[in-house]
Design a protein around this motif. Sequence first.
Motif, PDB file in Angstrom:
ATOM      1  N   ALA A   1      -4.143   2.639  -8.404  1.00  0.00           N
ATOM      2  CA  ALA A   1      -2.670   2.053  -7.904  1.00  0.00           C
ATOM      3  C   ALA A   1      -1.725   2.275  -8.814  1.00  0.00           C
ATOM      4  CB  ALA A   1      -3.228   0.342  -7.688  1.00  0.00           C
ATOM      5  N   TYR A   2      -2.108   2.148 -10.155  1.00  0.00           N
ATOM      6  CA  TYR A   2      -0.891   2.321 -11.066  1.00  0.00           C
ATOM      7  C   TYR A   2      -0.557   3.544 -11.128  1.00  0.00           C
ATOM      8  CZ  TYR A   2       1.560   1.630 -15.351  1.00  0.00           C
ATOM      9  OH  TYR A   2       2.513   1.480 -16.327  1.00  0.00           O
ATOM     10  N   SER A   3      -1.291   4.781 -11.197  1.00  0.00           N
ATOM     11  CA  SER A   3      -0.930   6.127 -11.294  1.00  0.00           C
ATOM     12  C   SER A   3      -0.450   6.454  -9.945  1.00  0.00           C
ATOM     13  CB  SER A   3      -2.260   6.658 -11.845  1.00  0.00           C
ATOM     14  OG  SER A   3      -3.192   6.920 -10.705  1.00  0.00           O
ATOM     15  N   GLY A   4      -0.675   5.989  -9.089  1.00  0.00           N
ATOM     16  CA  GLY A   4      -0.167   6.278  -7.631  1.00  0.00           C
ATOM     17  C   GLY A   4      -1.169   7.711  -6.992  1.00  0.00           C
ATOM     18  N   LYS A   5      -2.007   7.990  -7.621  1.00  0.00           N
ATOM     19  CA  LYS A   5      -2.838   9.066  -7.277  1.00  0.00           C
ATOM     20  C   LYS A   5      -3.772   8.497  -6.106  1.00  0.00           C
ATOM     21  CE  LYS A   5      -4.312  11.516 -11.642  1.00  0.00           C
ATOM     22  NZ  LYS A   5      -3.818  10.792 -12.847  1.00  0.00           N
ATOM     23  N   LYS A   6      -3.507   9.302  -4.755  1.00  0.00           N
ATOM     24  CA  LYS A   6      -4.268   9.181  -3.678  1.00  0.00           C
ATOM     25  C   LYS A   6      -5.487   9.509  -3.892  1.00  0.00           C
ATOM     26  CE  LYS A   6      -0.880   9.555  -0.526  1.00  0.00           C
ATOM     27  NZ  LYS A   6       0.114   8.734  -1.416  1.00  0.00           N
TER      28      LYS A   6
ATOM     29  N   SER B   1      -4.154   8.968 -16.863  1.00  0.00           N
ATOM     30  CA  SER B   1      -2.969   8.142 -16.447  1.00  0.00           C
ATOM     31  C   SER B   1      -2.122   7.757 -17.756  1.00  0.00           C
ATOM     32  CB  SER B   1      -3.248   7.154 -15.637  1.00  0.00           C
ATOM     33  OG  SER B   1      -4.160   7.321 -14.515  1.00  0.00           O
TER      34      SER B   1
ATOM     35  N   ALA C   1       2.809  -1.958  -9.057  1.00  0.00           N
ATOM     36  CA  ALA C   1       1.901  -1.165  -8.346  1.00  0.00           C
ATOM     37  C   ALA C   1       0.502  -1.937  -8.020  1.00  0.00           C
ATOM     38  CB  ALA C   1       1.613   0.073  -9.039  1.00  0.00           C
TER      39      ALA C   1
ATOM     40  N   TRP D   1      -1.030  -3.480  -5.022  1.00  0.00           N
ATOM     41  CA  TRP D   1      -2.668  -3.377  -4.741  1.00  0.00           C
ATOM     42  C   TRP D   1      -3.233  -4.851  -4.425  1.00  0.00           C
ATOM     43  CZ3 TRP D   1      -6.222  -1.240  -2.451  1.00  0.00           C
ATOM     44  CH2 TRP D   1      -7.529  -1.381  -2.885  1.00  0.00           C
TER      45      TRP D   1
END
Length: 199
Positions: free
Chosen positions: A23-28, A75, A186, A190
Motif C-alpha cells: 500500500a505504502y509503495s503503491g506497487k500493484k 521501497s 496510503a 488501505w
Amino acid sequence: MPHYKLTYFNLRGRAEISRYLFAYSGKKYEDHRIEVADWPKIKPTIPFHKIPVLEVDGVIIHQSLAIARYLARESGLAGQTPVEQALADAIVDTIDDFMMLFPWAEKNQDVRKQAFDDILTNKAPELLKDLDTFLGDNNWLVGKSVTWADFYWDVCSTTLLACKPDLADSYPRLLALRDRVQALPAIAAWIQKRPKTIM
Ligand code: GSH
C-alpha cells in the motif's frame, strides 16, 4: 515492474505487514486470499507448505518476514543505513517473538482464552515498556523516517488491542506511533478499504 502475487488466508495475520508495504509503495499486486476449506488441497502445492508466500514473476518467496523485509528494502522502508536496517530487523523480531507466544491455532476455546489472558496480562507489559523506552520521544522507532518496524508495531498492536483494548493505555507514545502510521495517506486508505477480518 514485476508481477507480484501474495497468497494468504482472508486474514490480516502474517500477510498484513506485506500488504502495508504494498500500500505504502503503491506497487500493484494480487492480494490472493484463499478459503480455509481449500487449504488442504492447496497446501501440498506450496513450497514449505505454509503461507503467506509471495510470487515475484513466478519465483516463490516464503516466510512472512523475509517477504516483508524484501518489500521494505525495495521501497526504502528497511532503514537508511546498515545499522538502522539491523535495528529495524531487531524490533520486528522482538515484536514477532512476542506474537509467537500466542497459541493462534488452539482449537479448545478455554485453553486458548486462558493462554491469551496470561500472555496479555503477564508478558505484554515488559514488551510494551521496552518498546516505549526504545521509541522514547522520537517520531519513529528507527531513524528519522518511517520504517517497516513502525508498520509491524501497528499491524501487531491492532490485533493485540482487539484482544485487550486497554493494553497500551499506559503507553501514550506507543499509541501515538500507531496514530502516525495510520495517518500516512496510503496506509489510511488501505485500512479503510481492506476486508474487515477478525485477525
Ligand atoms: N514463520 C512462518 C511465517 O512467518 O511465514 C509461519 C507461517 C505459518 O505458520 N503460517 C500459517 C499456516 O500456513 C498461517 S499463519 N498454517 C497452515 C498450516 O500450517 O497448515
